[in-house]
Design a protein around this motif. Structure first.
Motif, short mmCIF file in Angstrom:
data_model
loop_
_atom_site.label_atom_id
_atom_site.label_comp_id
_atom_site.label_asym_id
_atom_site.label_seq_id
_atom_site.Cartn_x
_atom_site.Cartn_y
_atom_site.Cartn_z
N ASP A 63 3.96 11.38 8.16
CA ASP A 63 4.73 10.14 7.99
C ASP A 63 5.01 9.80 6.52
O ASP A 63 5.90 9.02 6.21
CB ASP A 63 4.06 8.96 8.71
CG ASP A 63 2.64 8.70 8.22
OD1 ASP A 63 2.27 9.22 7.14
OD2 ASP A 63 1.89 7.98 8.92
N GLY A 64 4.22 10.37 5.63
CA GLY A 64 4.44 10.10 4.20
C GLY A 64 3.94 8.74 3.75
O GLY A 64 4.12 8.37 2.59
N CYS A 66 0.73 7.12 5.24
CA CYS A 66 -0.67 6.77 5.55
C CYS A 66 -1.58 7.12 4.37
O CYS A 66 -1.17 7.70 3.37
CB CYS A 66 -1.14 7.49 6.82
SG CYS A 66 -1.56 9.22 6.57
N CYS A 69 -1.63 10.86 3.49
CA CYS A 69 -0.38 11.30 2.84
C CYS A 69 -0.38 10.85 1.39
O CYS A 69 0.02 11.60 0.49
CB CYS A 69 0.83 10.75 3.58
SG CYS A 69 1.17 11.60 5.14
N CYS A 77 -2.40 13.89 8.06
CA CYS A 77 -1.68 12.64 8.34
C CYS A 77 -2.13 12.04 9.68
O CYS A 77 -2.24 12.75 10.68
CB CYS A 77 -0.17 12.90 8.38
SG CYS A 77 0.78 11.43 8.83
N ILE A 78 -2.35 10.73 9.66
CA ILE A 78 -2.83 10.04 10.86
C ILE A 78 -1.83 10.17 12.01
O ILE A 78 -2.22 10.24 13.18
CB ILE A 78 -3.08 8.55 10.52
CG1 ILE A 78 -4.29 8.43 9.59
CG2 ILE A 78 -3.29 7.72 11.78
CD1 ILE A 78 -4.48 7.06 8.97
ZN LIG Z 1 0.49 10.24 6.86
#
Ligand SMILES: [Zn+2]
Length: 318
Positions: A63-64, A66, A69, A77-78
């Motif tokens: 997602d960039g 969390c 990230c 990444c979560i």
């Molecule tokens: Zn993430």
């Protein structure tokens, strides 16, 4: 979030791990986790990626946003995951859907020469993975490094070690074509022995001290034992070969020599920004690991060629 790539190219390589076969499954699965391509369309929630963008697709989606990230560990990444699984289709296809496109994809908005495409493709996996091994093993200017494994990742590890300033770079491998490429990439010494003989040879090459940094790019028990045994006391092993055992081999020599053992699945998304300028300027040419190109129909034969060591790494152009 929907996004499709066309005029894509993908790599075929590590999907099978070391078993070199997959169990037949009733669940359809699209293989392939490394790709570059052009964006065909975007979903309503996509903010930064635009139709027509040329993009690099790291093998993990993220997602960039969390905490992991932000730490540069997009592989943890979560909300992330991996391409080419039963849940998320891979890239050996005419089009691929990218989850979390804004965080996952790295867009290049400048014009890019077609000749650079193979090297850009390596930023989706093998070059970033080789670089990760070099970073974790603390490659330092003027010091020594050894790369265990002469596959595409190992060869990129040689590039990474050279790029980070290692003075002596020893490649452990035995395939003539790969060794030749390793020398082109900056390897200063070649060790083709295995096991104890390989350890002995590396010791000879390093004044009986061992190497500062070891990049373990295989994942098999013997490779890990060799990696730890050739590390100099106080040295480090960066392992990026997918491990085939539940325990880390070489525990005792690592303990008594204070060898740091680290590494894991490479957060290649975090490294694109650093490696990209060198690719665009032609300072590094990791795309040379692709020594065969096939269409989608040629994918099975591409895997066979890699398995038979006829090809180092195969590029797929749908
Ligand atoms: Zn993430």
């Amino acid at each position: 979030m929907l996004l499709f790539g066309s005029r894509a190219a993908g790599g075929a390589g590590t999907d099978f791990g070391h078993n070199k076969k997959m169990e037949r499954s009733d669940t359809r699965r699209v293989m392939g986790h490394e790709a570059i391509g052009v964006v065909e369309d975007v979903g309503a929630d996509v903010r930064t990626i635009k139709r027509g963008d040329f993009v690099i697709m790291p093998f993990a989606f993220s997602d960039g946003t969390c905490v992991f990230c932000h730490d540069g560990l997009q592989t943890s990444c979560i909300h992330g995951g991996f391409f080419g699984t039963t849940d998320v289709a891979g890239a050996q296809a005419e089009a691929v859907r990218i989850p979390l496109a804004d965080g996952t994809l790295f867009p290049l908005r400048a014009h890019v020469d077609d000749a650079l495409m193979p090297s850009l493709l390596t930023l989706s996996d093998v070059m970033g993975t080789g670089h990760h091994a070099a970073v974790i093993s603390r490659v330092t200017p003027g010091k020594s490094a050894a790369v265990v494994g002469d596959g595409a990742v190992g060869l990129c590890g040689v590039i990474a070690a050279k790029r980070l300033g290692a003075e002596q770079i020893i490649i452990l491998g035995r395939h003539a074509d790969r060794i030749a490429l390793a020398r082109d990439f900056g390897a200063t010494d070649v060790v083709s022995e295995r096991g104890d003989a390989a350890v002995e040879r590396v010791r000879e090459l390093t004044g009986d001290q061992g190497v500062h940094s070891v990049l373990e790019c295989v994942g098999l028990e013997q490779a890990m034992n060799t990696a730890i045994s050739i590390a100099r006391p106080g040295g480090a092993v960066g392992r990026v070969g997918v491990p085939q055992e539940q325990t880390i081999p070489g525990s005792e020599p690592a303990f008594y020599n204070n060898v740091m053992v680290g590494g894991g699945v490479a957060p290649v998304r975090a490294y694109i920004e650093e490696l990209l300028p060198d690719v665009l300027e032609g300072k590094i040419q990791p795309g040379r690991v692709f020594d065969r190109i096939v269409g989608l129909d040629g994918v099975p034969d591409g895997y066979r060629a890699m398995n038979d060591r006829e090809a180092i790494k195969v590029m797929v152009t749908p």
